[in-house]
Design a protein around this motif. Sequence first.
Motif, PDB file in Angstrom:
ATOM      1  N   GLY A  24      26.779  -4.002 104.419  1.00  0.00           N
ATOM      2  CA  GLY A  24      27.289  -4.114 105.781  1.00  0.00           C
ATOM      3  C   GLY A  24      26.911  -2.908 106.615  1.00  0.00           C
ATOM      4  O   GLY A  24      26.716  -1.802 106.095  1.00  0.00           O
ATOM      5  N   THR A  44      29.705   0.049 106.282  1.00  0.00           N
ATOM      6  CA  THR A  44      30.192   0.506 104.971  1.00  0.00           C
ATOM      7  C   THR A  44      30.433   2.012 104.953  1.00  0.00           C
ATOM      8  O   THR A  44      31.452   2.479 104.433  1.00  0.00           O
ATOM      9  CB  THR A  44      29.213   0.096 103.857  1.00  0.00           C
ATOM     10  N   SER A  52      33.321  -4.167 100.903  1.00  0.00           N
ATOM     11  CA  SER A  52      32.873  -3.993 102.283  1.00  0.00           C
ATOM     12  C   SER A  52      32.429  -5.303 102.912  1.00  0.00           C
ATOM     13  O   SER A  52      32.249  -6.318 102.235  1.00  0.00           O
ATOM     14  CB  SER A  52      31.712  -2.994 102.340  1.00  0.00           C
ATOM     15  N   GLY A  53      32.235  -5.231 104.213  1.00  0.00           N
ATOM     16  CA  GLY A  53      31.604  -6.330 104.918  1.00  0.00           C
ATOM     17  C   GLY A  53      30.126  -6.392 104.553  1.00  0.00           C
ATOM     18  O   GLY A  53      29.622  -5.549 103.812  1.00  0.00           O
ATOM     19  N   CYS A  55      36.201  -8.299 106.118  1.00  0.00           N
ATOM     20  CA  CYS A  55      35.269  -9.294 106.661  1.00  0.00           C
ATOM     21  C   CYS A  55      34.631 -10.090 105.515  1.00  0.00           C
ATOM     22  O   CYS A  55      35.318 -10.889 104.885  1.00  0.00           O
ATOM     23  CB  CYS A  55      34.243  -8.620 107.576  1.00  0.00           C
ATOM     24  N   LEU A  56      33.371  -9.878 105.205  1.00  0.00           N
ATOM     25  CA  LEU A  56      32.736 -10.596 104.089  1.00  0.00           C
ATOM     26  C   LEU A  56      33.514 -10.375 102.792  1.00  0.00           C
ATOM     27  O   LEU A  56      33.631 -11.286 101.973  1.00  0.00           O
ATOM     28  CB  LEU A  56      31.280 -10.155 103.909  1.00  0.00           C
ATOM     29  N   TYR A 103      30.643 -10.890 117.079  1.00  0.00           N
ATOM     30  CA  TYR A 103      31.677  -9.861 117.221  1.00  0.00           C
ATOM     31  C   TYR A 103      32.453 -10.024 118.516  1.00  0.00           C
ATOM     32  O   TYR A 103      31.902 -10.417 119.544  1.00  0.00           O
ATOM     33  CB  TYR A 103      31.041  -8.470 117.190  1.00  0.00           C
ATOM     34  N   SER A 135      34.070  -9.824 113.480  1.00  0.00           N
ATOM     35  CA  SER A 135      33.016 -10.836 113.518  1.00  0.00           C
ATOM     36  C   SER A 135      33.626 -12.144 113.034  1.00  0.00           C
ATOM     37  O   SER A 135      34.365 -12.164 112.056  1.00  0.00           O
ATOM     38  CB  SER A 135      31.868 -10.447 112.597  1.00  0.00           C
ATOM     39  N   GLN A 162      39.934  -9.997 108.292  1.00  0.00           N
ATOM     40  CA  GLN A 162      38.702 -10.496 108.899  1.00  0.00           C
ATOM     41  C   GLN A 162      38.062  -9.409 109.764  1.00  0.00           C
ATOM     42  O   GLN A 162      36.853  -9.373 109.940  1.00  0.00           O
ATOM     43  CB  GLN A 162      39.009 -11.740 109.739  1.00  0.00           C
ATOM     44  N   HIS A 199      37.377  -5.324 111.270  1.00  0.00           N
ATOM     45  CA  HIS A 199      36.840  -4.064 110.746  1.00  0.00           C
ATOM     46  C   HIS A 199      37.767  -2.909 111.117  1.00  0.00           C
ATOM     47  O   HIS A 199      37.694  -2.378 112.234  1.00  0.00           O
ATOM     48  CB  HIS A 199      35.431  -3.825 111.294  1.00  0.00           C
TER      49      HIS A 199
END
Length: 185
Positions: free
Chosen positions: A11, A14, A48-49, A73-74, A95, A122, A159, A161
């Motif tokens: 991401g 990170t 991390s995303g 997120c991810l 975003y 995002s 979801q 950041h």
Amino acid sequence: MTRIVVVDNHGQFTHLEHRALRDLGVDTEIVDNDTPPERVDADGVVLSGGPDMDRIGRSADYLDLDVPVLGICLGMQLIAAELGGRVDSGDYGGYADVTVEIEDEDDPLVGSLAPETRVWASHADEVKDLPEGFVRTAKSDICGIEAMSDTDCDLYGVQWHPEVAHTEEGEAVFENFLAICDAAE
């Protein structure tokens, strides 16, 4: 000292997750998502995303470490998908600055942010159905599941950041996760 590793899912933020933890005085490092979890000594894990589920490496294996896990997120989407939830494309897309409504004031991760907070998120992909054992802890006008928790298993996801400056109370999310990790020791 509490040690939290950040599993890098490639991401763009990170390094900011790592820095946010370091600024709280946490012993932290970034590990590549291909690193076997058994090689990592940690009291907590941040997933991390990242750009997509095709690049998550061994991230799902970190759910079996028996330490608290925070998915961002991810990372949240990965937790949901691995544990029987459903992830799909979001209606909004990219975003956005979003007002998130906290639904559980007692939630150890996001409850202190109640009743609502502004976040940077995002929404290209989102958790659409929670895995068994999880509760929705936050929602917004554009996303039905902005945060989720399974406090019995110490698994949490947002979801948004929390590591970026656009998120109002991002530091509080990391402080709360640190408290969760300290309590689990």
